[in-house]
Design a protein around this motif. Structure first.
Motif, mmCIF file in Angstrom:
data_model
loop_
_atom_site.group_PDB
_atom_site.id
_atom_site.type_symbol
_atom_site.label_atom_id
_atom_site.label_comp_id
_atom_site.label_asym_id
_atom_site.label_seq_id
_atom_site.Cartn_x
_atom_site.Cartn_y
_atom_site.Cartn_z
ATOM 1 N N VAL A 137 0.823 -1.208 0.000
ATOM 2 C CA VAL A 137 0.000 0.000 0.000
ATOM 3 C C VAL A 137 0.858 1.260 0.000
ATOM 4 O O VAL A 137 0.710 2.136 -0.855
ATOM 5 N N GLY A 138 1.772 1.361 0.963
ATOM 6 C CA GLY A 138 2.552 2.589 1.111
ATOM 7 C C GLY A 138 3.365 2.952 -0.116
ATOM 8 O O GLY A 138 3.276 4.074 -0.631
ATOM 9 N N GLU A 139 4.133 1.975 -0.606
ATOM 10 C CA GLU A 139 4.947 2.244 -1.792
ATOM 11 C C GLU A 139 4.124 2.126 -3.069
ATOM 12 O O GLU A 139 4.317 2.899 -4.015
ATOM 13 N N GLY A 140 3.193 1.176 -3.086
ATOM 14 C CA GLY A 140 2.380 0.981 -4.286
ATOM 15 C C GLY A 140 1.486 2.160 -4.613
ATOM 16 O O GLY A 140 1.243 2.466 -5.787
ATOM 17 N N CYS A 141 1.003 2.855 -3.573
ATOM 18 C CA CYS A 141 0.121 4.008 -3.780
ATOM 19 C C CYS A 141 0.866 5.341 -3.785
ATOM 20 O O CYS A 141 0.244 6.398 -3.879
ATOM 21 N N GLY A 142 2.176 5.293 -3.655
ATOM 22 C CA GLY A 142 2.964 6.500 -3.762
ATOM 23 C C GLY A 142 3.119 7.311 -2.491
ATOM 24 O O GLY A 142 3.641 8.431 -2.531
ATOM 25 N N PHE A 143 2.675 6.774 -1.343
ATOM 26 C CA PHE A 143 2.863 7.492 -0.089
ATOM 27 C C PHE A 143 4.336 7.462 0.339
ATOM 28 O O PHE A 143 4.806 8.336 1.067
ATOM 29 N N ILE A 144 5.042 6.417 -0.084
ATOM 30 C CA ILE A 144 6.458 6.226 0.212
ATOM 31 C C ILE A 144 7.148 5.937 -1.117
ATOM 32 O O ILE A 144 6.595 5.202 -1.948
ATOM 33 N N PRO A 145 8.344 6.490 -1.374
ATOM 34 C CA PRO A 145 9.039 6.202 -2.636
ATOM 35 C C PRO A 145 9.260 4.700 -2.828
ATOM 36 O O PRO A 145 9.636 3.988 -1.893
ATOM 37 N N LYS A 146 9.011 4.216 -4.032
ATOM 38 C CA LYS A 146 9.195 2.799 -4.322
ATOM 39 C C LYS A 146 10.649 2.393 -4.101
ATOM 40 O O LYS A 146 11.569 3.129 -4.442
ATOM 41 N N GLY A 147 10.814 1.208 -3.522
ATOM 42 C CA GLY A 147 12.150 0.702 -3.258
ATOM 43 C C GLY A 147 12.722 1.133 -1.929
ATOM 44 O O GLY A 147 13.857 0.775 -1.597
ATOM 45 N N THR A 148 11.947 1.882 -1.134
ATOM 46 C CA THR A 148 12.445 2.335 0.163
ATOM 47 C C THR A 148 12.700 1.165 1.095
ATOM 48 O O THR A 148 13.680 1.157 1.847
ATOM 49 N N HIS A 149 11.820 0.159 1.059
ATOM 50 C CA HIS A 149 11.892 -0.926 2.034
ATOM 51 C C HIS A 149 12.086 -2.293 1.389
ATOM 52 O O HIS A 149 11.662 -2.526 0.265
ATOM 53 N N ASP A 150 12.727 -3.160 2.157
ATOM 54 C CA ASP A 150 12.850 -4.580 1.840
ATOM 55 C C ASP A 150 12.318 -5.323 3.064
ATOM 56 O O ASP A 150 12.870 -5.202 4.158
ATOM 57 N N TRP A 151 11.254 -6.091 2.875
ATOM 58 C CA TRP A 151 10.584 -6.738 4.016
ATOM 59 C C TRP A 151 11.538 -7.635 4.804
ATOM 60 O O TRP A 151 11.397 -7.790 6.015
ATOM 61 N N ARG A 152 12.534 -8.207 4.138
ATOM 62 C CA ARG A 152 13.483 -9.090 4.822
ATOM 63 C C ARG A 152 14.301 -8.347 5.881
ATOM 64 O O ARG A 152 14.867 -8.972 6.782
ATOM 65 N N TRP A 153 14.351 -7.026 5.778
ATOM 66 C CA TRP A 153 15.149 -6.223 6.690
ATOM 67 C C TRP A 153 14.350 -5.751 7.900
ATOM 68 O O TRP A 153 14.940 -5.202 8.846
ATOM 69 N N PHE A 154 13.038 -5.928 7.880
ATOM 70 C CA PHE A 154 12.232 -5.490 9.007
ATOM 71 C C PHE A 154 12.596 -6.297 10.248
ATOM 72 O O PHE A 154 13.051 -7.436 10.166
ATOM 73 N N LEU A 155 12.379 -5.704 11.431
ATOM 74 C CA LEU A 155 12.861 -6.293 12.680
ATOM 75 C C LEU A 155 11.745 -6.484 13.694
ATOM 76 O O LEU A 155 11.000 -5.550 13.991
ATOM 77 N N ARG A 156 11.664 -7.698 14.234
ATOM 78 C CA ARG A 156 10.702 -7.961 15.288
ATOM 79 C C ARG A 156 11.190 -7.330 16.588
ATOM 80 O O ARG A 156 12.395 -7.231 16.840
ATOM 81 N N PRO A 157 10.273 -6.909 17.448
ATOM 82 C CA PRO A 157 10.679 -6.305 18.722
ATOM 83 C C PRO A 157 11.579 -7.207 19.562
ATOM 84 O O PRO A 157 12.519 -6.717 20.202
ATOM 85 N N ASP A 158 11.301 -8.505 19.573
ATOM 86 C CA ASP A 158 12.140 -9.402 20.374
ATOM 87 C C ASP A 158 13.566 -9.478 19.839
ATOM 88 O O ASP A 158 14.518 -9.659 20.607
ATOM 89 N N GLU A 159 13.740 -9.310 18.523
ATOM 90 C CA GLU A 159 15.077 -9.307 17.950
ATOM 91 C C GLU A 159 15.865 -8.084 18.409
ATOM 92 O O GLU A 159 17.050 -8.180 18.763
ATOM 93 N N VAL A 160 15.223 -6.934 18.397
ATOM 94 C CA VAL A 160 15.896 -5.713 18.841
ATOM 95 C C VAL A 160 16.154 -5.757 20.344
ATOM 96 O O VAL A 160 17.221 -5.341 20.819
#
Length: 241
Positions: A167-190
């Protein structure tokens, strides 16, 4: 989850002009969500910030650093992007601030003295790093015992993938390519990375997009929530040795 070996940050995109231009859509959502992060910092550290030495790791164009300096904090913003830093420096000069400095540095090896900071920020940063634990360890090294680390990032869930990327990148709210889901972090990891660095979590809050406000603003608007399923922020304190 295996993380790629190189940063997910597109340096060419990151250095684009317009960080402080209200008409620039590239940074509109980042300007908007920064208001939420400032609110959380003031809620959690309002009594600490005036006069505090703050180090903003991965400061970009200074969207957090400059408002914090205006509240009386002494702020050092560090980033690898010269183009983004130049925009932060220009805005600092425009506002006549003398308590806000920006320098080019590796946020995982800043070269700054141990225990030089009261508060360290890692805002919208960890989800772009191949070794986020190194940035957390560096933040902890910079803090004196009793100092605070503020973190916000994105949880690695299917909901966050849908909202942030589809939604965010697909609808243009965030520039495309900003995020890679594999890089997201769970709270327990942090939390585990923080524990290794002798940091204890004091507070935590979820971040949810406010749909109606986002559509109206044409930029992501955040609200607090108990759910950590999408974005989340946390406050840590450095323990004594």
């Amino acid at each position: 989850m295996t993380r790629p070996a190189t940063s997910s940050i597109d340096n060419a995109q990151y250095g684009k002009a317009g960080w402080w231009d209200a008409d620039c859509r590239t940074w509109a959502s980042l300007r908007s969500v920064t208001l939420f992060r400032l609110q959380m910092l003031r809620t959690w550290l309002g009594a600490v910030l005036p006069g505090a030495q703050v180090v903003d790791l991965g400061c970009g164009g200074g969207l957090l650093a400059i408002p914090l300096a205006e509240t009386g904090a002494r702020v050092l913003g560090l980033d690898q992007s010269r183009a983004a830093l130049d925009q932060a420096i220009a805005e600092t000069a425009r506002r006549g601030l003398t308590n806000c400095l920006f320098q080019q540095a590796d946020m995982q090896d800043t070269g700054r003295a141990d225990g030089c900071a009261d508060v360290v920020l890692l805002a919208d940063v960890l989800e772009h790093l191949p070794r986020p634990e190194r940035a957390i360890a560096e933040a902890a090294r910079l803090l004196h015992p009793g100092g605070h680390l503020f973190v916000n990032t994105i949880n690695r869930t299917w909901r966050s993938r849908f909202l942030a990327i589809t939604v965010g990148e697909g609808c243009g709210f965030i520039p495309k390519g900003t995020h890679d889901w594999r890089w997201f972090l769970r709270p327990d990891e942090v939390d585990a990375m923080a524990e290794v660095a002798r940091l204890r979590r004091l507070a935590q809050c979820g971040e949810r997009p406010a749909i109606a406000a986002t559509l109206q603003a044409r930029a992501v608007v955040l609200r607090p929530t108990r759910s950590l399923a999408v974005g989340w922020c946390a406050l840590y304190r450095k323990e004594n040795p």
